[in-house]
Design a protein around this motif. Sequence first.
Motif, mmCIF file in Angstrom:
data_model
loop_
_atom_site.group_PDB
_atom_site.id
_atom_site.type_symbol
_atom_site.label_atom_id
_atom_site.label_comp_id
_atom_site.label_asym_id
_atom_site.label_seq_id
_atom_site.Cartn_x
_atom_site.Cartn_y
_atom_site.Cartn_z
ATOM 1 N N SER A 316 48.260 50.522 45.324
ATOM 2 C CA SER A 316 48.216 51.517 44.257
ATOM 3 C C SER A 316 49.522 52.290 44.216
ATOM 4 O O SER A 316 50.047 52.694 45.253
ATOM 5 C CB SER A 316 47.043 52.483 44.474
ATOM 6 O OG SER A 316 45.818 51.805 44.389
ATOM 7 N N HIS A 360 49.856 38.454 44.865
ATOM 8 C CA HIS A 360 48.454 38.873 44.767
ATOM 9 C C HIS A 360 48.316 40.195 45.535
ATOM 10 O O HIS A 360 48.227 40.184 46.766
ATOM 11 C CB HIS A 360 47.533 37.802 45.348
ATOM 12 C CG HIS A 360 47.836 36.425 44.859
ATOM 13 N ND1 HIS A 360 47.695 36.061 43.543
ATOM 14 C CD2 HIS A 360 48.316 35.327 45.521
ATOM 15 C CE1 HIS A 360 48.052 34.784 43.393
ATOM 16 N NE2 HIS A 360 48.427 34.327 44.574
ATOM 17 N N GLY A 392 36.142 44.895 37.598
ATOM 18 C CA GLY A 392 36.530 45.749 36.480
ATOM 19 C C GLY A 392 35.583 46.897 36.231
ATOM 20 O O GLY A 392 35.787 47.684 35.299
ATOM 21 N N ALA A 400 44.471 50.724 38.102
ATOM 22 C CA ALA A 400 44.733 50.220 36.745
ATOM 23 C C ALA A 400 45.856 49.195 36.726
ATOM 24 O O ALA A 400 46.004 48.458 35.736
ATOM 25 C CB ALA A 400 45.063 51.392 35.817
ATOM 26 N N HIS A 401 46.665 49.146 37.784
ATOM 27 C CA HIS A 401 47.767 48.182 37.819
ATOM 28 C C HIS A 401 47.278 46.754 38.025
ATOM 29 O O HIS A 401 48.031 45.800 37.780
ATOM 30 C CB HIS A 401 48.734 48.547 38.951
ATOM 31 C CG HIS A 401 48.124 48.461 40.320
ATOM 32 N ND1 HIS A 401 47.155 49.352 40.756
ATOM 33 C CD2 HIS A 401 48.330 47.590 41.351
ATOM 34 C CE1 HIS A 401 46.800 49.032 41.994
ATOM 35 N NE2 HIS A 401 47.478 47.978 42.367
ATOM 36 N N LEU A 402 46.038 46.579 38.471
ATOM 37 C CA LEU A 402 45.492 45.255 38.715
ATOM 38 C C LEU A 402 45.012 44.643 37.403
ATOM 39 O O LEU A 402 44.179 45.224 36.704
ATOM 40 C CB LEU A 402 44.342 45.320 39.713
ATOM 41 C CG LEU A 402 44.689 45.850 41.108
ATOM 42 C CD1 LEU A 402 43.423 46.030 41.937
ATOM 43 C CD2 LEU A 402 45.664 44.916 41.818
ATOM 44 N N THR A 403 45.521 43.485 37.072
ATOM 45 C CA THR A 403 45.133 42.801 35.843
ATOM 46 C C THR A 403 43.881 41.961 36.076
ATOM 47 O O THR A 403 43.498 41.705 37.230
ATOM 48 C CB THR A 403 46.269 41.880 35.383
ATOM 49 O OG1 THR A 403 46.408 40.809 36.342
ATOM 50 C CG2 THR A 403 47.592 42.636 35.251
ATOM 51 N N PRO A 404 43.220 41.505 35.015
ATOM 52 C CA PRO A 404 42.092 40.583 35.210
ATOM 53 C C PRO A 404 42.472 39.355 36.033
ATOM 54 O O PRO A 404 41.668 38.875 36.836
ATOM 55 C CB PRO A 404 41.705 40.218 33.781
ATOM 56 C CG PRO A 404 42.086 41.429 32.974
ATOM 57 C CD PRO A 404 43.351 41.929 33.607
ATOM 58 N N ALA A 405 43.701 38.859 35.851
ATOM 59 C CA ALA A 405 44.142 37.716 36.653
ATOM 60 C C ALA A 405 44.249 38.095 38.128
ATOM 61 O O ALA A 405 43.901 37.302 39.016
ATOM 62 C CB ALA A 405 45.486 37.205 36.146
ATOM 63 N N ASP A 406 44.723 39.318 38.413
ATOM 64 C CA ASP A 406 44.763 39.798 39.801
ATOM 65 C C ASP A 406 43.353 39.893 40.368
ATOM 66 O O ASP A 406 43.105 39.487 41.511
ATOM 67 C CB ASP A 406 45.420 41.184 39.872
ATOM 68 C CG ASP A 406 46.903 41.164 39.583
ATOM 69 O OD1 ASP A 406 47.553 40.127 39.842
ATOM 70 O OD2 ASP A 406 47.412 42.188 39.082
ATOM 71 N N HIS A 407 42.419 40.459 39.577
ATOM 72 C CA HIS A 407 41.028 40.588 40.032
ATOM 73 C C HIS A 407 40.493 39.231 40.473
ATOM 74 O O HIS A 407 39.925 39.086 41.565
ATOM 75 C CB HIS A 407 40.145 41.117 38.903
ATOM 76 C CG HIS A 407 40.436 42.537 38.527
ATOM 77 N ND1 HIS A 407 40.005 43.072 37.323
ATOM 78 C CD2 HIS A 407 41.101 43.529 39.162
ATOM 79 C CE1 HIS A 407 40.389 44.337 37.253
ATOM 80 N NE2 HIS A 407 41.054 44.635 38.354
ATOM 81 N N ARG A 408 40.686 38.244 39.618
ATOM 82 C CA ARG A 408 40.127 36.926 39.890
ATOM 83 C C ARG A 408 40.783 36.293 41.118
ATOM 84 O O ARG A 408 40.095 35.790 42.016
ATOM 85 C CB ARG A 408 40.306 36.021 38.672
ATOM 86 C CG ARG A 408 39.768 34.598 38.865
ATOM 87 C CD ARG A 408 39.983 33.757 37.618
ATOM 88 N NE ARG A 408 39.199 34.277 36.518
ATOM 89 C CZ ARG A 408 37.929 33.958 36.289
ATOM 90 N NH1 ARG A 408 37.298 33.123 37.102
ATOM 91 N NH2 ARG A 408 37.283 34.447 35.259
#
Length: 428
Positions: A316, A360, A392, A400-408
Amino acid sequence: MPHRVTLSAVACLIATAVCCANASDDPNAAPIHYDTAPVDDAVARLQRALDAGEAELSWDERLGWLPSVLEALGVSDQSQLLVFSKTSLQTAKISPHRPRAVYFNDDTYVGYVQRGDLIELSAVDPRQGTIFYSLPQEEADAPRFVREQGRCLVCHDNGRTRDVPGLLVRSVYPDDRGHALLSLGDETTDPTTPLEQRYGGWYVTGEAGVAHRGNAVYTEPDSADEPEPIAVSLGKTCSPDRYLTPHSDLVALMVLEHQSQMHNAITRASYEARRAAAYDTMWNEILEKPEGHVFAVSERRIERAVEQLLECLLFSGEAALPGAVSGTSGFAAKFEAAGHRDGQGRSLRDFDLQTRLFKHPCSYLIHSEAFAALPEPVLELVEERLGEILTGEDASPAFAHLTPADHRAISEILSATKSPVGRLLAHE
Protein backbone atom coordinates in the motif's frame (compact mmCIF):
# COMPACT_ATOMS: atom_id res chain seq x y z
CA MET A 1 -21.09 -21.84 44.08
CA PRO A 2 -19.12 -19.74 41.62
CA HIS A 3 -15.52 -19.04 42.43
CA ARG A 4 -14.95 -15.71 44.20
CA VAL A 5 -11.68 -13.89 44.57
CA THR A 6 -10.89 -11.88 47.67
CA LEU A 7 -10.55 -8.11 47.64
CA SER A 8 -6.82 -8.44 48.29
CA ALA A 9 -6.47 -10.81 45.35
CA VAL A 10 -8.39 -8.41 43.14
CA ALA A 11 -6.15 -5.56 44.27
CA CYS A 12 -3.08 -7.63 43.52
CA LEU A 13 -4.35 -8.59 40.07
CA ILE A 14 -5.30 -4.98 39.26
CA ALA A 15 -1.86 -3.81 40.36
CA THR A 16 -0.32 -6.45 38.12
CA ALA A 17 -2.54 -5.30 35.26
CA VAL A 18 -1.45 -1.70 35.72
CA CYS A 19 2.20 -2.72 35.75
CA CYS A 20 1.71 -4.80 32.62
CA ALA A 21 -0.05 -1.91 30.90
CA ASN A 22 2.79 0.44 31.77
CA ALA A 23 5.36 -2.03 30.44
CA SER A 24 3.28 -3.20 27.47
CA ASP A 25 5.72 -1.89 24.88
CA ASP A 26 8.79 -3.26 26.66
CA PRO A 27 9.80 -6.37 24.71
CA ASN A 28 11.65 -7.72 27.73
CA ALA A 29 8.47 -7.73 29.83
CA ALA A 30 5.81 -10.45 29.89
CA PRO A 31 4.49 -11.97 27.72
CA ILE A 32 7.27 -11.41 25.14
CA HIS A 33 10.43 -11.90 27.23
CA TYR A 34 12.59 -10.86 24.28
CA ASP A 35 15.85 -10.97 26.20
CA THR A 36 15.39 -14.35 27.88
CA ALA A 37 13.08 -16.55 25.79
CA PRO A 38 14.83 -19.28 23.77
CA VAL A 39 15.22 -18.57 20.06
CA ASP A 40 15.48 -20.71 16.95
CA ASP A 41 16.78 -18.40 14.24
CA ALA A 42 19.45 -19.21 11.64
CA VAL A 43 22.35 -17.92 13.75
CA ALA A 44 21.18 -19.80 16.86
CA ARG A 45 20.88 -22.99 14.79
CA LEU A 46 24.37 -22.49 13.37
CA GLN A 47 25.81 -22.02 16.86
CA ARG A 48 24.17 -25.24 18.02
CA ALA A 49 25.65 -27.04 15.02
CA LEU A 50 29.10 -25.63 15.82
CA ASP A 51 28.78 -26.74 19.44
CA ALA A 52 27.79 -30.23 18.36
CA GLY A 53 30.66 -30.53 15.90
CA GLU A 54 28.21 -30.72 12.99
CA ALA A 55 29.50 -27.51 11.34
CA GLU A 56 32.68 -25.49 11.32
CA LEU A 57 33.83 -22.05 10.24
CA SER A 58 37.10 -21.34 8.46
CA TRP A 59 39.24 -18.23 8.90
CA ASP A 60 40.13 -16.13 5.85
CA GLU A 61 43.31 -14.07 6.19
CA ARG A 62 41.82 -11.15 4.26
CA LEU A 63 38.15 -11.11 5.34
CA GLY A 64 38.17 -13.04 8.60
CA TRP A 65 35.06 -15.12 9.25
CA LEU A 66 32.95 -13.39 6.58
CA PRO A 67 33.11 -15.84 3.63
CA SER A 68 32.61 -18.89 5.85
CA VAL A 69 29.73 -17.29 7.79
CA LEU A 70 27.91 -16.37 4.59
CA GLU A 71 28.29 -19.90 3.25
CA ALA A 72 27.13 -21.47 6.52
CA LEU A 73 24.05 -19.22 6.67
CA GLY A 74 23.16 -19.59 2.98
CA VAL A 75 23.63 -15.88 2.23
CA SER A 76 24.75 -15.04 -1.31
CA ASP A 77 27.51 -12.50 -1.95
CA GLN A 78 25.32 -11.21 -4.82
CA SER A 79 23.20 -9.50 -2.17
CA GLN A 80 26.14 -7.26 -1.23
CA LEU A 81 25.31 -3.65 -0.37
CA LEU A 82 27.81 -1.00 0.68
CA VAL A 83 26.82 1.74 3.12
CA PHE A 84 29.30 4.47 4.09
CA SER A 85 27.27 6.58 6.53
CA LYS A 86 28.26 6.15 10.15
CA THR A 87 24.93 4.62 11.15
CA SER A 88 25.90 1.30 12.71
CA LEU A 89 27.76 -0.26 15.62
CA GLN A 90 31.34 0.24 14.36
CA THR A 91 31.00 3.86 13.25
CA ALA A 92 34.64 4.86 13.78
CA LYS A 93 35.80 2.42 11.09
CA ILE A 94 33.21 3.34 8.44
CA SER A 95 33.68 6.07 5.83
CA PRO A 96 33.19 6.67 2.09
CA HIS A 97 36.63 5.06 1.64
CA ARG A 98 35.73 2.05 3.80
CA PRO A 99 32.00 1.38 3.67
CA ARG A 100 30.30 -1.34 5.65
CA ALA A 101 29.16 -4.31 3.56
CA VAL A 102 25.70 -5.80 4.19
CA TYR A 103 24.62 -9.23 2.94
CA PHE A 104 21.21 -10.82 3.40
CA ASN A 105 18.75 -13.55 2.50
CA ASP A 106 15.08 -13.85 3.45
CA ASP A 107 15.68 -14.01 7.20
CA THR A 108 19.35 -13.33 7.97
CA TYR A 109 21.54 -10.22 7.71
CA VAL A 110 25.33 -10.00 7.95
CA GLY A 111 27.41 -6.82 8.31
CA TYR A 112 31.14 -6.61 7.62
CA VAL A 113 33.49 -3.67 8.30
CA GLN A 114 37.06 -3.51 7.03
CA ARG A 115 39.47 -3.92 9.96
CA GLY A 116 36.41 -4.24 12.15
CA ASP A 117 36.35 -5.91 15.52
CA LEU A 118 33.09 -7.74 14.82
CA ILE A 119 30.95 -9.41 12.21
CA GLU A 120 27.47 -7.98 12.89
CA LEU A 121 24.48 -10.27 12.38
CA SER A 122 20.73 -10.27 12.80
CA ALA A 123 18.35 -13.13 12.18
CA VAL A 124 14.58 -13.45 12.36
CA ASP A 125 13.26 -15.89 14.93
CA PRO A 126 9.78 -17.12 13.93
CA ARG A 127 8.34 -16.16 17.32
CA GLN A 128 10.56 -13.45 18.81
CA GLY A 129 11.36 -11.45 15.68
CA THR A 130 14.75 -9.96 14.88
CA ILE A 131 17.59 -11.15 17.14
CA PHE A 132 20.97 -9.39 17.04
CA TYR A 133 24.38 -11.05 17.27
CA SER A 134 28.07 -10.32 16.87
CA LEU A 135 31.03 -12.55 16.08
CA PRO A 136 34.49 -11.34 17.14
CA GLN A 137 36.78 -10.93 14.12
CA GLU A 138 39.67 -12.84 15.61
CA GLU A 139 40.95 -16.28 14.69
CA ALA A 140 39.82 -18.93 17.16
CA ASP A 141 39.42 -22.68 17.37
CA ALA A 142 35.83 -22.33 18.56
CA PRO A 143 34.26 -19.10 17.23
CA ARG A 144 31.12 -18.11 19.12
CA PHE A 145 28.25 -15.82 18.19
CA VAL A 146 27.36 -13.43 21.00
CA ARG A 147 23.77 -12.30 21.38
CA GLU A 148 23.61 -8.50 21.50
CA GLN A 149 21.10 -6.68 23.68
CA GLY A 150 21.16 -2.99 24.58
CA ARG A 151 23.70 -1.71 22.06
CA CYS A 152 21.66 -2.70 19.03
CA LEU A 153 18.24 -1.90 20.45
CA VAL A 154 19.18 1.74 20.99
CA CYS A 155 18.58 2.22 17.24
CA HIS A 156 16.62 -0.93 16.46
CA ASP A 157 13.59 -0.69 18.76
CA ASN A 158 11.64 2.51 18.17
CA GLY A 159 9.08 4.07 15.85
CA ARG A 160 11.35 3.51 12.85
CA THR A 161 11.06 -0.25 13.44
CA ARG A 162 7.33 -0.21 14.28
CA ASP A 163 8.17 -0.18 18.01
CA VAL A 164 9.55 -3.71 18.04
CA PRO A 165 13.14 -4.98 17.89
CA GLY A 166 13.63 -4.79 14.17
CA LEU A 167 15.37 -3.59 11.06
CA LEU A 168 15.51 -0.38 9.06
CA VAL A 169 17.13 1.24 6.04
CA ARG A 170 18.03 4.91 6.41
CA SER A 171 18.76 7.62 3.89
CA VAL A 172 20.86 10.45 5.34
CA TYR A 173 22.96 13.35 4.11
CA PRO A 174 26.53 12.15 4.85
CA ASP A 175 29.55 14.41 4.89
CA ASP A 176 32.89 13.43 3.36
CA ARG A 177 33.77 11.36 6.44
CA GLY A 178 30.42 9.57 6.57
CA HIS A 179 28.89 11.52 9.46
CA ALA A 180 25.16 12.05 8.97
CA LEU A 181 24.25 15.73 8.77
CA LEU A 182 21.10 15.22 10.81
CA SER A 183 20.23 18.91 10.75
CA LEU A 184 19.34 18.34 7.08
CA GLY A 185 16.94 15.52 7.97
CA ASP A 186 16.90 11.82 7.19
CA GLU A 187 14.46 9.17 6.01
CA THR A 188 13.60 5.65 7.05
CA THR A 189 13.00 4.27 3.59
CA ASP A 190 10.65 1.61 2.29
CA PRO A 191 8.69 1.11 -0.96
CA THR A 192 6.48 4.12 -0.16
CA THR A 193 9.48 6.50 -0.22
CA PRO A 194 10.00 8.32 -3.54
CA LEU A 195 13.16 7.04 -5.18
CA GLU A 196 14.59 10.56 -5.22
CA GLN A 197 14.75 10.55 -1.41
CA ARG A 198 16.41 7.17 -0.97
CA TYR A 199 19.95 5.83 -0.52
CA GLY A 200 21.75 8.76 1.10
CA GLY A 201 24.90 7.23 2.57
CA TRP A 202 24.86 4.18 0.28
CA TYR A 203 26.81 3.24 -2.79
CA VAL A 204 24.37 2.19 -5.50
CA THR A 205 25.22 0.25 -8.66
CA GLY A 206 22.55 -0.04 -11.33
CA GLU A 207 20.10 2.12 -13.23
CA ALA A 208 17.43 3.98 -11.23
CA GLY A 209 15.94 6.17 -13.96
CA VAL A 210 16.12 9.20 -11.67
CA ALA A 211 18.64 11.00 -9.48
CA HIS A 212 18.64 9.70 -5.89
CA ARG A 213 20.77 10.55 -2.84
CA GLY A 214 23.17 7.64 -3.18
CA ASN A 215 26.79 7.89 -4.33
CA ALA A 216 27.20 11.37 -2.87
CA VAL A 217 28.50 13.27 0.11
CA TYR A 218 27.36 16.73 1.17
CA THR A 219 28.53 19.87 2.90
CA GLU A 220 26.13 21.58 5.25
CA PRO A 221 24.62 24.63 3.46
CA ASP A 222 24.45 28.09 4.98
CA SER A 223 20.74 28.34 4.26
CA ALA A 224 17.72 26.06 4.15
CA ASP A 225 18.41 25.23 0.49
CA GLU A 226 18.80 21.63 -0.64
CA PRO A 227 22.46 20.68 -0.13
CA GLU A 228 24.55 20.12 -3.23
CA PRO A 229 25.78 16.54 -3.70
CA ILE A 230 29.46 15.79 -4.32
CA ALA A 231 29.83 12.54 -6.25
CA VAL A 232 31.65 9.54 -4.78
CA SER A 233 31.91 6.18 -6.46
CA LEU A 234 33.09 2.61 -6.21
CA GLY A 235 36.43 2.26 -7.95
CA LYS A 236 37.48 5.84 -7.22
CA THR A 237 36.51 6.79 -3.69
CA CYS A 238 36.32 3.17 -2.54
CA SER A 239 38.30 0.13 -3.69
CA PRO A 240 35.80 -2.64 -4.53
CA ASP A 241 38.51 -5.30 -4.57
CA ARG A 242 38.50 -5.14 -0.77
CA TYR A 243 35.04 -6.74 -0.78
CA LEU A 244 33.57 -9.96 -2.10
CA THR A 245 32.10 -8.29 -5.20
CA PRO A 246 32.35 -4.89 -6.94
CA HIS A 247 28.60 -4.29 -6.52
CA SER A 248 26.11 -2.50 -4.30
CA ASP A 249 23.10 -3.67 -6.23
CA LEU A 250 20.09 -1.32 -6.56
CA VAL A 251 17.53 -4.13 -6.84
CA ALA A 252 18.94 -5.82 -3.73
CA LEU A 253 18.67 -2.51 -1.89
CA MET A 254 15.03 -2.10 -2.92
CA VAL A 255 14.25 -5.62 -1.72
CA LEU A 256 16.00 -4.89 1.59
CA GLU A 257 13.84 -1.79 2.09
CA HIS A 258 10.65 -3.82 1.74
CA GLN A 259 11.87 -6.89 3.60
CA SER A 260 13.09 -5.01 6.66
CA GLN A 261 9.75 -3.32 7.28
CA MET A 262 7.78 -6.45 6.41
CA HIS A 263 9.68 -8.38 9.07
CA ASN A 264 8.90 -5.58 11.53
CA ALA A 265 5.19 -5.69 10.67
CA ILE A 266 5.11 -9.47 11.20
CA THR A 267 6.83 -9.10 14.57
CA ARG A 268 4.47 -6.30 15.57
CA ALA A 269 1.40 -8.41 14.77
CA SER A 270 2.83 -11.35 16.72
CA TYR A 271 3.64 -9.24 19.77
CA GLU A 272 0.27 -7.49 19.76
CA ALA A 273 -1.67 -10.75 19.58
CA ARG A 274 0.36 -12.26 22.42
CA ARG A 275 -0.06 -9.14 24.54
CA ALA A 276 -3.78 -9.12 23.85
CA ALA A 277 -4.08 -12.79 24.87
CA ALA A 278 -2.21 -12.10 28.12
CA TYR A 279 -4.47 -9.11 28.82
CA ASP A 280 -7.60 -11.21 28.24
CA THR A 281 -6.35 -14.04 30.47
CA MET A 282 -5.61 -11.67 33.31
CA TRP A 283 -8.85 -9.72 33.16
CA ASN A 284 -10.96 -12.84 32.67
CA GLU A 285 -9.63 -14.02 36.02
CA ILE A 286 -10.23 -10.66 37.67
CA LEU A 287 -13.76 -10.27 36.30
CA GLU A 288 -14.64 -13.98 36.41
CA LYS A 289 -15.24 -14.15 32.68
CA PRO A 290 -15.27 -17.50 30.87
CA GLU A 291 -11.91 -18.83 29.75
CA GLY A 292 -11.24 -17.70 26.19
CA HIS A 293 -13.37 -14.56 26.41
CA VAL A 294 -11.90 -11.83 24.19
CA PHE A 295 -12.36 -8.20 25.18
CA ALA A 296 -13.19 -5.57 22.58
CA VAL A 297 -9.97 -3.70 23.32
CA SER A 298 -7.99 -6.83 22.44
CA GLU A 299 -9.92 -7.29 19.21
CA ARG A 300 -9.14 -3.70 18.21
CA ARG A 301 -5.48 -4.16 19.09
CA ILE A 302 -5.17 -7.18 16.81
CA GLU A 303 -7.20 -5.50 14.06
CA ARG A 304 -4.87 -2.49 13.99
CA ALA A 305 -1.79 -4.69 13.80
CA VAL A 306 -3.32 -6.81 11.03
CA GLU A 307 -4.23 -3.75 8.95
CA GLN A 308 -0.66 -2.48 9.24
CA LEU A 309 0.60 -5.93 8.28
CA LEU A 310 -1.71 -6.07 5.25
CA GLU A 311 -0.67 -2.63 4.07
CA CYS A 312 2.96 -3.72 4.11
CA LEU A 313 2.15 -7.14 2.65
CA LEU A 314 0.24 -5.64 -0.29
CA PHE A 315 2.55 -2.65 -0.90
CA SER A 316 0.00 0.00 0.00
CA GLY A 317 1.24 3.46 -0.87
CA GLU A 318 4.12 2.18 -2.99
CA ALA A 319 5.81 5.04 -4.82
CA ALA A 320 5.68 4.60 -8.58
CA LEU A 321 9.05 4.01 -10.19
CA PRO A 322 10.03 6.81 -12.59
CA GLY A 323 11.27 4.35 -15.20
CA ALA A 324 13.02 1.03 -15.70
CA VAL A 325 15.24 -0.05 -12.79
CA SER A 326 18.08 -2.57 -12.94
CA GLY A 327 20.87 -3.92 -10.80
CA THR A 328 24.36 -5.15 -11.63
CA SER A 329 25.21 -8.20 -9.53
CA GLY A 330 22.87 -10.94 -10.72
CA PHE A 331 20.90 -10.65 -7.48
CA ALA A 332 17.56 -10.25 -9.28
CA ALA A 333 17.84 -13.53 -11.21
CA LYS A 334 18.94 -15.48 -8.14
CA PHE A 335 16.15 -13.98 -6.04
CA GLU A 336 13.46 -14.83 -8.61
CA ALA A 337 14.74 -18.38 -9.01
CA ALA A 338 13.92 -19.11 -5.35
CA GLY A 339 10.22 -18.41 -5.80
CA HIS A 340 7.24 -20.67 -5.05
CA ARG A 341 5.50 -20.95 -8.45
CA ASP A 342 1.96 -21.76 -9.48
CA GLY A 343 0.85 -23.82 -12.47
CA GLN A 344 1.34 -20.82 -14.75
CA GLY A 345 4.91 -20.31 -13.57
CA ARG A 346 4.10 -17.17 -11.57
CA SER A 347 5.73 -16.27 -8.26
CA LEU A 348 5.47 -13.50 -5.71
CA ARG A 349 9.23 -13.05 -6.26
CA ASP A 350 8.81 -12.01 -9.90
CA PHE A 351 10.08 -8.48 -10.42
CA ASP A 352 8.37 -5.75 -12.40
CA LEU A 353 11.02 -2.99 -12.10
CA GLN A 354 9.19 -0.78 -14.58
CA THR A 355 6.51 0.95 -12.56
CA ARG A 356 6.77 -0.95 -9.25
CA LEU A 357 9.07 -3.39 -7.48
CA PHE A 358 7.16 -6.66 -7.95
CA LYS A 359 4.90 -7.89 -10.73
CA HIS A 360 2.39 -9.31 -8.23
CA PRO A 361 2.29 -6.92 -5.25
CA CYS A 362 2.02 -9.33 -2.33
CA SER A 363 5.12 -9.98 -0.25
CA TYR A 364 7.02 -13.23 -0.77
CA LEU A 365 7.49 -13.25 3.02
CA ILE A 366 3.96 -14.62 3.29
CA HIS A 367 5.79 -17.93 2.73
CA SER A 368 8.27 -17.32 5.56
CA GLU A 369 8.59 -19.22 8.83
CA ALA A 370 7.82 -16.03 10.73
CA PHE A 371 4.55 -15.48 8.89
CA ALA A 372 3.48 -19.10 9.38
CA ALA A 373 4.23 -18.78 13.11
CA LEU A 374 1.89 -15.82 13.62
CA PRO A 375 -0.72 -16.47 16.34
CA GLU A 376 -3.88 -18.08 15.02
CA PRO A 377 -6.13 -15.03 15.60
CA VAL A 378 -3.80 -13.01 13.36
CA LEU A 379 -3.68 -15.62 10.59
CA GLU A 380 -7.46 -16.01 10.68
CA LEU A 381 -8.02 -12.27 10.39
CA VAL A 382 -5.39 -11.92 7.66
CA GLU A 383 -7.13 -14.62 5.65
CA GLU A 384 -10.53 -13.01 6.17
CA ARG A 385 -9.27 -9.57 5.18
CA LEU A 386 -7.35 -10.89 2.18
CA GLY A 387 -10.53 -12.55 1.00
CA GLU A 388 -12.34 -9.20 1.19
CA ILE A 389 -9.53 -7.34 -0.55
CA LEU A 390 -8.83 -9.84 -3.33
CA THR A 391 -12.49 -10.28 -4.22
CA GLY A 392 -12.97 -6.52 -4.43
CA GLU A 393 -15.35 -6.48 -1.49
CA ASP A 394 -13.01 -4.11 0.34
CA ALA A 395 -12.76 -0.85 -1.59
CA SER A 396 -10.71 1.12 0.94
CA PRO A 397 -8.09 3.57 -0.41
CA ALA A 398 -5.24 1.57 1.15
CA PHE A 399 -5.77 -1.21 -1.38
CA ALA A 400 -7.12 0.77 -4.36
CA HIS A 401 -3.80 0.33 -6.18
CA LEU A 402 -4.58 -3.37 -6.71
CA THR A 403 -6.25 -4.01 -10.06
CA PRO A 404 -8.66 -6.87 -10.80
CA ALA A 405 -5.76 -8.58 -12.57
CA ASP A 406 -3.66 -8.21 -9.40
CA HIS A 407 -6.53 -9.64 -7.31
CA ARG A 408 -6.76 -12.69 -9.52
CA ALA A 409 -3.03 -13.35 -9.84
CA ILE A 410 -2.27 -12.95 -6.13
CA SER A 411 -5.22 -15.10 -5.13
CA GLU A 412 -4.28 -17.87 -7.56
CA ILE A 413 -0.61 -17.83 -6.53
CA LEU A 414 -1.49 -17.98 -2.82
CA SER A 415 -3.87 -20.86 -3.41
CA ALA A 416 -1.41 -22.84 -5.53
CA THR A 417 1.71 -22.36 -3.42
CA LYS A 418 0.38 -23.42 -0.02
CA SER A 419 0.90 -20.14 1.76
CA PRO A 420 -0.10 -19.91 5.45
CA VAL A 421 -3.38 -18.44 4.19
CA GLY A 422 -3.58 -20.96 1.36
CA ARG A 423 -7.19 -21.84 2.16
CA LEU A 424 -8.00 -18.66 0.29
CA LEU A 425 -9.80 -19.83 -2.84
CA ALA A 426 -8.67 -18.71 -6.27
CA HIS A 427 -11.11 -16.81 -8.45
CA GLU A 428 -13.09 -19.09 -10.68
